[in-house]
Enzyme design. Structure first.
Site, PDB file in Angstrom:
ATOM      1  N   GLY A  83       0.813  -1.226   0.172  1.00 17.93           N
ATOM      2  CA  GLY A  83      -0.007   0.017  -0.119  1.00 17.93           C
ATOM      3  C   GLY A  83       0.815   1.314  -0.152  1.00 17.93           C
ATOM      4  N   GLY A 132      -0.447  -5.825   1.257  1.00 19.69           N
ATOM      5  CA  GLY A 132      -1.774  -5.636   0.780  1.00 19.69           C
ATOM      6  C   GLY A 132      -2.041  -6.513  -0.457  1.00 19.69           C
ATOM      7  CD  GLU A 155       3.057  -6.695   6.372  1.00 21.22           C
ATOM      8  OE1 GLU A 155       2.336  -6.558   5.522  1.00 21.22           O
ATOM      9  OE2 GLU A 155       3.790  -7.531   6.594  1.00 21.22           O
ATOM     10  CG  ASP A 163      -2.196  -5.297   7.416  1.00 20.09           C
ATOM     11  OD1 ASP A 163      -1.244  -5.891   6.869  1.00 20.09           O
ATOM     12  OD2 ASP A 163      -2.667  -4.194   7.103  1.00 20.09           O
TER      13      ASP A 163
END
Length: 363
Positions: A83, A132, A155, A163
């Site tokens: 992202g 993402g 991350e 996530d």
């Protein structure tokens, strides 16, 4: 990891029929195509893209003439690099954290939607597929990798936690491979993506155009049988012994100690990689993985990840990690706390506490 500059009351998504839309929609026979269309940013996701994808899936699910949905990325570098993390840095610094929270809410709902989509959802995971990008591909029913694939959840290197359902996927890998990938953020190629259950089939990149074209008139399963071949050998299988032993420890500190004690070059390099990450992110990531193992569904894990993501918005490590990686690019993040021993159990536990009025509504 994903972020968006859009506010919660952002305007309607761009017209996906335009060539400059961030997601192109097109039909080829009985297949409907989602093409992530930000090639200069390796198709990094933003809020508008998530809305376009969700609306398209709603339409195509009801359309009896659509048999298969195909996800690809524009350009040559990859499907999706994650992202727009620079935007989350700007949002947090400007006090606009609600914009990122709104994006995550819609993105995680899209991840669940993809996992439950009733028609074949073919994700072409060619090139870079991170953060993402994993969320919009690895939950699909037919996941294709190539010799160019590099799949990762990186991350912890920016002060965040896996996530987009990443902790669900990584807890379902053989042994402790998922813990290794989550803490180090290491990318894997096609063979290891298949071993870890992040992909299903290998199609050489030179045959992708034929493969996706065949989906216009061929069932997805038949196209896979026609074009998929054996993947090149991966690397993780030969390291299972030390990975399974070291990462089975109950704390990040003990994992690092075991890696150092193992004695091999690869284990030592893994320890050094881990120690460069955010101490808070590492401890929260390990806790999230262990908790995810006990949760009954992807939806339950996504709800947990949403709570963790909201908590991370108030952490100094998230904007600092992004600053060091993509804003100033000095690659010298100043983590706070700076040492694993300084991260308390209470600090970790706060990431899992419910937030009043904040839920994905998936359960």
């Amino acid at each position: 990891m994903n972020a968006t500059p859009d506010a919660p009351d952002a305007p309607d998504a761009p017209d996906a029929s335009c060539d400059d839309s961030p997601v192109l929609l097109r039909r080829e026979g009985r297949s409907a195509h989602l093409v992530l269309n930000r090639p200069r940013a390796i198709n990094a996701l933003n809020h508008a893209m998530v809305r376009i994808m969700a609306d398209a899936l709603d339409t195509w699910e009801r359309d009896g003439s659509v048999a298969t949905v195909v996800l690809t990325g524009a350009g040559e570098r990859g499907l999706c690099a994650g992202g727009d993390i620079r935007s989350i840095h700007d949002d947090v610094r400007a006090g606009r954290a609600a914009a990122s929270a709104a994006f995550w809410r819609d993105e995680y709902r899209l991840n669940a939607r993809i996992a439950r989509f009733p028609k074949p959802y073919v994700a072409v995971m060619d090139g870079i597929v991170m953060g993402g990008g994993v969320g919009v591909s690895a939950h699909g029913g037919v996941r294709v990798v190539t010799e160019r694939s590099r799949v990762a959840m990186p991350e912890t290197g920016i002060g965040f936690v896996p996530d987009v359902g990443g902790t669900y996927l990584l807890t379902r890998t053989p042994g402790e491979l998922g813990t290794h990938l989550a803490l180090t953020g290491a990318p894997v190629g096609a063979g290891d993506a298949l071993l870890c259950g992040l992909a299903d089939h290998f199609v050489p990149s030179e045959r992708l155009r034929e493969f996706t074209a065949a989906l216009a008139g061929t069932e997805a399963a038949d196209a896979v049988r026609q074009y998929a071949t054996e993947a090149p050998a991966g690397e993780l299988a030969e390291h299972r012994e030390w990975i399974d032993h070291c990462y089975a420890a109950d704390s990040v500190e003990e994992i690092v100690d075991r890696l150092h004690a193992w004695g091999g070059r690869h284990a030592k390099e893994a320890a050094e990689t881990i120690l460069a990450k955010s101490p808070t992110s590492l401890k929260v990531t390990l806790a999230a993985l262990r908790r995810a193992r006990e949760l009954p569904s992807l939806e339950a894990v996504l709800e947990q990840e949403y709570r963790v993501s909201l908590a991370a918005l108030g952490s100094p490590d998230l904007p600092e990690g992004i600053r060091a990686q993509v804003v100033d690019k000095d690659r010298r993040p100043r983590w706070s706390p700076a040492e694993l021993a300084q991260v308390t159990e209470a600090a970790v536990g706060r990431h899992f506490e419910p937030v009043d009025g904040e839920s994905l509504g998936l359960l």
